[in-house]
Design a protein around this motif. Structure first.
Motif, PDB file in Angstrom:
ATOM      1  N   SER A 196       0.828  -1.201   0.000  1.00 32.78           N
ATOM      2  CA  SER A 196       0.000   0.000   0.000  1.00 32.78           C
ATOM      3  C   SER A 196       0.868   1.260   0.000  1.00 32.78           C
ATOM      4  CB  SER A 196      -0.918  -0.015   1.220  1.00 32.78           C
ATOM      5  OG  SER A 196      -1.638   1.169   1.330  1.00 32.78           O
ATOM      6  N   TYR A 212      -6.515   7.218  -5.353  1.00 32.58           N
ATOM      7  CA  TYR A 212      -5.778   6.278  -4.505  1.00 32.58           C
ATOM      8  C   TYR A 212      -4.765   7.035  -3.637  1.00 32.58           C
ATOM      9  CZ  TYR A 212      -3.032   2.637  -2.559  1.00 32.58           C
ATOM     10  OH  TYR A 212      -2.400   1.832  -1.643  1.00 32.58           O
ATOM     11  N   LYS A 217      -5.772  -2.915   3.896  1.00 28.49           N
ATOM     12  CA  LYS A 217      -6.871  -3.538   3.142  1.00 28.49           C
ATOM     13  C   LYS A 217      -7.976  -2.526   2.863  1.00 28.49           C
ATOM     14  CE  LYS A 217      -6.356  -8.277   4.801  1.00 28.49           C
ATOM     15  NZ  LYS A 217      -6.943  -9.343   5.638  1.00 28.49           N
ATOM     16  N   ALA A 218      -8.304  -1.705   3.866  1.00 27.08           N
ATOM     17  CA  ALA A 218      -9.339  -0.687   3.674  1.00 27.08           C
ATOM     18  C   ALA A 218      -8.906   0.338   2.621  1.00 27.08           C
ATOM     19  CB  ALA A 218      -9.637   0.006   5.002  1.00 27.08           C
ATOM     20  N   ALA A 271      -9.125  -1.349  -0.786  1.00 25.80           N
ATOM     21  CA  ALA A 271     -10.532  -1.507  -1.173  1.00 25.80           C
ATOM     22  C   ALA A 271     -11.128  -0.173  -1.613  1.00 25.80           C
ATOM     23  CB  ALA A 271     -11.342  -2.097  -0.018  1.00 25.80           C
ATOM     24  N   ALA A 272     -10.854   0.882  -0.852  1.00 18.80           N
ATOM     25  CA  ALA A 272     -11.355   2.206  -1.235  1.00 18.80           C
ATOM     26  C   ALA A 272     -10.743   2.637  -2.561  1.00 18.80           C
ATOM     27  CB  ALA A 272     -11.027   3.224  -0.141  1.00 18.80           C
ATOM     28  N   VAL A 322      -9.736   0.621  -5.055  1.00 15.95           N
ATOM     29  CA  VAL A 322     -10.345  -0.155  -6.144  1.00 15.95           C
ATOM     30  C   VAL A 322     -11.732   0.379  -6.472  1.00 15.95           C
ATOM     31  CG1 VAL A 322     -11.298  -2.424  -6.713  1.00 15.95           C
ATOM     32  CG2 VAL A 322      -9.009  -2.253  -5.786  1.00 15.95           C
ATOM     33  N   VAL A 323     -12.528   0.650  -5.446  1.00 14.70           N
ATOM     34  CA  VAL A 323     -13.878   1.174  -5.671  1.00 14.70           C
ATOM     35  C   VAL A 323     -13.813   2.539  -6.353  1.00 14.70           C
ATOM     36  CG1 VAL A 323     -15.945   2.040  -4.494  1.00 14.70           C
ATOM     37  CG2 VAL A 323     -14.956  -0.147  -3.826  1.00 14.70           C
TER      38      VAL A 323
END
Length: 125
Positions: free
Chosen positions: A22, A80, A107-108, A111-112, A114-115
């Motif tokens: 990340s 991102y 992970k959060a 995920a944010a 990718v969305v």
């Protein structure tokens, strides 16, 4: 100095933890944004030159696959980079610095990211 320690310099075999991935992506998106500023300044300058320049930019961003792809890439990198920056600010305040909580916030962040990249794709295309 201890000469018996193992040394592994093969980057393909080193497994990075999720918080490291990340963080590396945060740096990569920063470089993408730095390079992308040239494209954005060119488009901004062209759009402010005259009505014909504005029409050319509008036409380019609505009809050119390459221009849409660059715009989508820059918006995605910005989104991102924003979420990863929030993650770094939280960690700078002393939270989520342990491996388990750091993995959870990574992970959060992913995920944010990718969305937001998918939503940016829907918006640009």
């Amino acid at each position: 100095m201890n000469k018996t320690r193992p040394v592994n310099l093969d980057l393909r075999t080193i497994k990075q933890p999720l918080p490291a991935i990340s963080s590396i992506l945060h740096r990569i998106t920063g470089v993408i944004l730095f390079v992308g500023v040239a494209f954005m300044l060119y488009v901004f300058d062209l759009s402010l030159e005259s009505q014909q320049g504005f029409d050319a930019v509008t036409d380019m961003l609505s009809n050119s696959f390459f221009a849409k792809f660059i715009a989508w890439g820059l918006v995605s990198a910005l989104l991102y980079h924003f979420f990863a920056g929030i993650k770094h600010l939280i960690m700078d305040c002393g939270y989520c610095e342990e491996l388990e909580s750091g993995t959870m916030i990574a992970k959060a962040t992913l995920a944010a990211g990718v969305v937001s990249v998918l939503l940016a794709g829907v918006w640009v295309w």
